[in-house]
Write a protein that holds these residues in place. Sequence first.
Motif, PDB file in Angstrom:
ATOM      1  N   LEU A 198       0.832  -1.201   0.000  1.00  0.00           N
ATOM      2  CA  LEU A 198       0.000   0.000   0.000  1.00  0.00           C
ATOM      3  C   LEU A 198       0.868   1.253   0.000  1.00  0.00           C
ATOM      4  O   LEU A 198       0.602   2.212  -0.746  1.00  0.00           O
ATOM      5  CB  LEU A 198      -0.909  -0.020   1.234  1.00  0.00           C
ATOM      6  CG  LEU A 198      -1.928   1.106   1.364  1.00  0.00           C
ATOM      7  CD1 LEU A 198      -2.896   1.069   0.207  1.00  0.00           C
ATOM      8  CD2 LEU A 198      -2.680   1.000   2.676  1.00  0.00           C
ATOM      9  N   LEU A 199       1.912   1.246   0.819  1.00  0.00           N
ATOM     10  CA  LEU A 199       2.757   2.440   0.908  1.00  0.00           C
ATOM     11  C   LEU A 199       3.512   2.684  -0.394  1.00  0.00           C
ATOM     12  O   LEU A 199       3.690   3.829  -0.813  1.00  0.00           O
ATOM     13  CB  LEU A 199       3.719   2.318   2.087  1.00  0.00           C
ATOM     14  CG  LEU A 199       3.033   2.476   3.451  1.00  0.00           C
ATOM     15  CD1 LEU A 199       4.014   2.258   4.587  1.00  0.00           C
ATOM     16  CD2 LEU A 199       2.387   3.848   3.565  1.00  0.00           C
ATOM     17  N   VAL A 200       3.957   1.613  -1.043  1.00  0.00           N
ATOM     18  CA  VAL A 200       4.589   1.788  -2.353  1.00  0.00           C
ATOM     19  C   VAL A 200       3.610   2.465  -3.304  1.00  0.00           C
ATOM     20  O   VAL A 200       3.947   3.446  -3.989  1.00  0.00           O
ATOM     21  CB  VAL A 200       5.061   0.429  -2.929  1.00  0.00           C
ATOM     22  CG1 VAL A 200       5.400   0.562  -4.400  1.00  0.00           C
ATOM     23  CG2 VAL A 200       6.259  -0.084  -2.160  1.00  0.00           C
ATOM     24  N   GLY A 201       2.362   1.934  -3.321  1.00  0.00           N
ATOM     25  CA  GLY A 201       1.352   2.518  -4.205  1.00  0.00           C
ATOM     26  C   GLY A 201       1.098   3.985  -3.911  1.00  0.00           C
ATOM     27  O   GLY A 201       1.027   4.819  -4.823  1.00  0.00           O
ATOM     28  N   LEU A 202       0.995   4.327  -2.633  1.00  0.00           N
ATOM     29  CA  LEU A 202       0.700   5.712  -2.255  1.00  0.00           C
ATOM     30  C   LEU A 202       1.883   6.621  -2.544  1.00  0.00           C
ATOM     31  O   LEU A 202       1.707   7.759  -2.992  1.00  0.00           O
ATOM     32  CB  LEU A 202       0.345   5.770  -0.771  1.00  0.00           C
ATOM     33  CG  LEU A 202      -1.064   5.301  -0.432  1.00  0.00           C
ATOM     34  CD1 LEU A 202      -1.273   5.297   1.070  1.00  0.00           C
ATOM     35  CD2 LEU A 202      -2.081   6.205  -1.105  1.00  0.00           C
ATOM     36  N   THR A 203       3.092   6.115  -2.280  1.00  0.00           N
ATOM     37  CA  THR A 203       4.269   6.927  -2.552  1.00  0.00           C
ATOM     38  C   THR A 203       4.337   7.278  -4.030  1.00  0.00           C
ATOM     39  O   THR A 203       4.588   8.432  -4.405  1.00  0.00           O
ATOM     40  CB  THR A 203       5.539   6.154  -2.148  1.00  0.00           C
ATOM     41  OG1 THR A 203       5.348   5.651  -0.832  1.00  0.00           O
ATOM     42  CG2 THR A 203       6.761   7.053  -2.185  1.00  0.00           C
ATOM     43  N   LEU A 204       4.081   6.267  -4.862  1.00  0.00           N
ATOM     44  CA  LEU A 204       4.117   6.527  -6.300  1.00  0.00           C
ATOM     45  C   LEU A 204       3.061   7.554  -6.689  1.00  0.00           C
ATOM     46  O   LEU A 204       3.283   8.390  -7.572  1.00  0.00           O
ATOM     47  CB  LEU A 204       3.908   5.224  -7.070  1.00  0.00           C
ATOM     48  CG  LEU A 204       5.051   4.225  -6.904  1.00  0.00           C
ATOM     49  CD1 LEU A 204       4.684   2.883  -7.506  1.00  0.00           C
ATOM     50  CD2 LEU A 204       6.321   4.765  -7.541  1.00  0.00           C
TER      51      LEU A 204
END
Lengths: 104, 91, 485, 311
Positions: free
Chosen positions: D254-260
């Motif tokens: 989830l954090l990877v997705g949000l960071t992107l």
Amino acid sequence: MGPSEWLSMVMVSVGVFFFIAGSVGLIRLPDVLTRLHALTKADNVGLGFIVLGLSLQAGSLLELMKLLLLWPLALLASSCACYLVAEATLLQSRRGPGARRHVR
Amino acid sequence: MTEFMFLMAAAVLGSVALGLWRVVRGPTRADAMMAAQLVGSGGVAVLLLLSHAMGRAHLVDVALVVVLLAAMVSVAFVRRLGPVRGDDGTE
Amino acid sequence: MTQESWMEGTLAAPLLGAVLALIAGRSAASAIGILTALVGSAASIGLAFAVSRGGSFRYAVGGWGAPLGIDLRVDALAAVMLAMTGVVGLCISVYAVGYFRGKEAEAASSRTNTGPAWLFWPMWLMLWGGMNALYLSGDLFNIYVALEVVGISGIGLIALAGGSAIAAALRYLLLGLAGSLLYIVGVELLYAGYATLDLEQLRQRIDAQPSTWLAAALMTAGLLAKSALFPLHFWLPPAHGHALAPVSAALSALVVKTGFYLLVRLWLDVFAALGTEHVTTFLGALGAAAVLWGGVQALQQERLKMMVAYSTVAQIGYLFMLFPLASMSGSLTGALLLAVSHAMSKAALFMCAGSVLAVYGHDRIQSLQGFGALMPMTAAAFALSSISLIGLPPSGGFAGKWMLLSAALAGGAWWWAAIIVLGGLLTAAYLLRVLAFAFLEPVVASSTRAPRAMELTSLILAGMAIAMNFALLPLHDLLHAGGAR
Amino acid sequence: MSGDTLVLDLVLAGLLVFLAWRLLTLSDLFKATVLFIVFGVLLSLAWVRLNAPDVALAEAAIGAGVTGALVLDALRRLDARGPADEAQPLRLNLPRLVGALLVMGLGAFLLWSVLSLPPGWRGLSSETAAAMPRSGVVNPVTASLLNFRGYDTLLEIAVLMLAVLGVWTLNAEPMPPAEPAGPILDVLVKALLPPMVVVAGYLLWAGGHAPGGAFQGAAVLAAGGILLHLARPFNVANRGVVRLVIGFGFAVFLLVGLTLATLGGRFLELPERHAGILILMIETAAMISIALTFVVLFVGNARDNAGRDTS
């Protein structure tokens, strides 16, 4: 077909023969322990021959390594498992029919 | 060669099918466990033969997984369901 | 902020909150829960405003775009459902803080363990996240996954109550799995036929193949089971009636709407080209049967929570009357208004039931004499929710039913109108029965009080259900601007 | 289906149908369990024959292995409750007959619609092939799961996480104590654990270009954990570390997705240049979490004292 193909086919055939023999033993033999014996033969030797036969045909070093890793693992697993089944069977027969294992 | 490997795979599968007779028949739980083990190694053998016959090297990976998982299941059998009933045919 | 960032917030906030609450554990779960609820509801309300201003939009998750990737589709219909989930979800969260604090105090005095009650937070936030994902999605398989998230978290939440709720949870699980299975088989058939999972592309390509009809039938059966429409409602009362109060509120007010929403999407949009008149009539007839059956059952219940649960069975029926009336102008506005105000009043009713349980220790209607004097705020909330559920003016329920009623009369379909009126009478009968007890002389003097947060949130929600009366025009404008159909 | 494979395929299909039938009609739950495990292995062979090796791997690992162990565990708990009512053999009555006919009709229709697919039906394979160079991996299944439709997978991981929460809400009765592990079992565990870890890591790495990936690797890793638990029971209660590991995979994804998304892309839009390494990172985290998830599902939530109803 070259000699290695022929050798492969022979070894695979022997392996399959052991599998069939194991199954026949599983059906025909009279009690648990002898059936266990027959089964282990099928497991270990049958699979071993098949692995050997196929490793002659392996396409790459990695594949060969995996094949040769596979058989000892199967050997170890099935031998230990058979031992455990036999042990449980013996324990059970010593305690008499109907006894539950977890009741001490 | 390919055809031969397919036939051999079918033969191993057939012998597994024979072994299943023991599962259904019993009489002890140990028998059923053994048959499950037979299916484990039989399955591995079929996968290896298919890997060669279908020309897919990575099926060996599937066989490797089956070996490891079958070992775990065998232990689960013994540890969870050691033969609870009487042996030697008394059910 | 752009539409996209409101949407990303709506999507991600509950999911992030859920996993953080899980990692944080008992000590911080409720704080994270409240914070997430604030952020999540703000994001969904912001999104609704953004849609009303900028119209509907699509969003390609991962940047691939349909049919390879997953496209989200945010239109007015989705925005309304999301905002409804946000507002009611926030209230449920506040209520839950009070509810579990009360449980803890009770447990401390009797020296028992509250057990894993804090697991409510990660599961509830995940449920919220799953519902948001479902409303946002424009992709059949993605919707399936979202349905699973909603279903599995719902099961865990029901099981939190322990005891007889476990059996209800298991039944819900089996039914949910069966429903999912039917749905996914339908999805596979559609994918085989049209090589896309995107709703919009599917709508353009669809034609009346036998396999398309089978797919539609299977998906509809699965979704009907999930939305508990008569005669597939049998799992709902035990599940909703035995769960903890905040859980019942979430399930009854919000979760049952997901199935309805998907059926609206499918039958009024994606499958519209199939020529769906007899299907929509069928769905409406089931809805009518649900209104009557649920109402009669609710009348016979002796426990307050079970009565409220049966009332959900009936109220879902109203929503399904949209299908046969969909061609009439205003019917969608009416049904949505009804859905939103039902969410508010039903959540409030379950909250009232929870407060009553906390004070009385039981919820047998016969023995609740005089709870109005003991718990005036709760009684007021109960009365206001009843007004909206029955459909008396002024209330959201009234405005919604009025729209549906005039749509039915405009189309000359007096029988639907008759059902709407009859259902209102039944609702009045079972709700007024409880209210009548409320204002009798109290027979027991109880010193326990429900936590203020519980009583207050139920009153706020009930007030909002009334206030929805004035949401008719804004809602109509939103549907117009946001291009839902 | 050419002549070469006809015999094999017929035997396989016949066995599967036979097993399914016996499984449903056996009155002995133990035998049914054995057949269920056998069914899993054979189903995995069927997936191989259908050219879906990724599914075959998952079926062998999860369908036959982990699920088999779970069912065995459940059976033991039923056993421990004393002589359970043996399941009644399935008899045909009118509702069942109607149900069976409906299901068979549905099956026939599904068969028909599969057969009536246009010849050479390819689904989205040409779109997939066109996008593969930008996906960061070579295996199209991994590309679909982690990149094209990574969002689905994110939510699937959430479902697994929820399963753990569900188990924790239940207060299972503690498992009756088992015999202490003998020397042979110890040897087996010691000998099998290292290869299990290696194979799990290998499957994870191989997922980029061949069948494998986080789910399959996790199942093998979990098999190691279950094996260990079977020999020497341990408890994975909901303690901080356990919860952290359970949530880790989902949180990272989830954090990877949000960071992107905050860096200017869209949610979960993996930049082409870093897609490969990001996918490996997400999968590693997911594998660890999923493996522990399976172990928790197996170990359950047995409390130290007798399970108390906490409603």
